[in-house]
Design an enzyme around this catalytic site. Structure first.
Site, PDB file in Angstrom:
ATOM      1  CE1 TYR A   1      -3.246   2.839   0.387  1.00  0.00           C
ATOM      2  CE2 TYR A   1      -3.749   2.050   2.598  1.00  0.00           C
ATOM      3  CZ  TYR A   1      -3.989   2.917   1.551  1.00  0.00           C
ATOM      4  OH  TYR A   1      -4.972   3.854   1.663  1.00  0.00           O
TER       5      TYR A   1
ATOM      6  CE  LYS B   1      -6.421   1.535  -0.948  1.00  0.00           C
ATOM      7  NZ  LYS B   1      -7.119   1.577   0.358  1.00  0.00           N
TER       8      LYS B   1
END
Length: 300
Positions: free
Chosen positions: A142, A170
């Site tokens: 992320y 992400k």
């Protein structure tokens, strides 16, 4: 013709960064989480990401995180992937959460860059490798430097892509060129983490999205990807544009997505409950604006 994508590796295309429902007394609402998870999957989500920022992970305990995974896993069965947020600023604690998430029934892990301490890139890379080596589940990294203070640089992602369990990103970097650079040089599945980029990133080879806005309009966001998959780019673009006012109010109007999502879910009679301090609930003016944007989007 509208194509409905199957659950594609590694976690599907349309993922919701699910809120964590709490009771009015502030404890974990496992029953509410199951009802919300079932609705999200029934309305088009391929996967659910639990205990991310939207899920208020900084204020939930390790035990609550595991209980949430077990509850959602029971609710959705094998109809959707369950990805557990386990990232912290502490490598040892992140490994512990990763192992607990695997034991609780998660299919994958979301691991944010270590925050606050601003480690250099070699330390960031070592952090992710240690988690990936310890866990038996695939990892999505992320990248959200606006919150963590630390970027996962494209060259770092390219090196990390060599690890067999690091399979996805992400992306909240707001570096579209950097994302395309990594896409062109790796097989990492790239998920838009900012709803305004859902279609744009998908169009250049992204895997889909991990969306906060999907808590309230899962089918509307899924329709953007379905139209693009069906080859109808103009319709896909119009659907993305139509969602823009709600996306802006939920994600860019000064309130965290967990606050705006819970406010809307509450107004719609869906499981949500309060946010935990230091977050505070949305004021009435903000709620009215959110409701107006929601109604405009869902009214054909």
């Amino acid at each position: 013709m509208t194509m409905t994508p199957s659950l594609a590796p590694p976690f599907g295309r349309a993922l919701c960064a699910m809120i964590t429902p709490f009771t009015e007394a502030g404890s974990l609402d496992a029953d509410g989480a199951q009802r919300l998870a079932d609705r999200l999957v029934s309305e088009g989500c391929d996967g659910l990401v639990l205990s991310g920022t939207t899920g208020e992970s900084p204020t939930t305990t390790d035990a609550e995180k595991s209980d949430l995974i077990r509850a959602v896993r029971e609710a959705v069965g094998d109809r959707a992937s369950v990805v557990a947020g386990v990232g912290t600023f502490d490598t040892r604690h992140t490994v512990e959460l990763a192992l607990a998430a695997e034991k609780a029934g998660a299919d994958g892990l979301l691991v944010v860059a270590p925050y606050y301490s601003k480690p250099p890139q070699d330390a960031v890379e070592a952090h992710f490798r240690e988690v990936a080596d310890a866990a038996g589940l695939p990892l999505a990294l992320y990248d959200i430097p606006g919150r963590t203070g630390t970027r996962i640089e494209p060259e770092t992602l390219i090196r990390l892509a060599e690890h067999p369990r690091i399979v996805a990103v992400k992306d909240c970097s707001y570096d579209f060129l950097g994302a395309q650079k990594v896409l062109s040089r790796t097989e990492l599945a790239y998920y838009a983490g900012c709803d305004e980029h859902n279609l744009a990133l998908y169009a250049v080879g992204g895997a889909g999205y991990i969306s906060t806005v999907a808590n309230v309009v899962p089918a509307r966001l899924r329709a953007v990807l379905d139209a693009f998959e069906a080859g109808d780019t103009p319709v896909s673009a119009r659907l993305q544009q139509r969602a823009t006012p709600l996306i802006e109010l939920m994600m860019s109007a000064g309130l965290p997505g967990s606050v705006t999502a819970k406010a809307l879910l509450h107004e719609l009679g869906l499981p949500a409950g309060p946010v935990r301090a230091p977050l505070r609930p949305a004021g009435r003016e903000a709620v009215e604006g959110l409701l107006a944007a929601y109604q405009e989007l869902v009214t054909d």
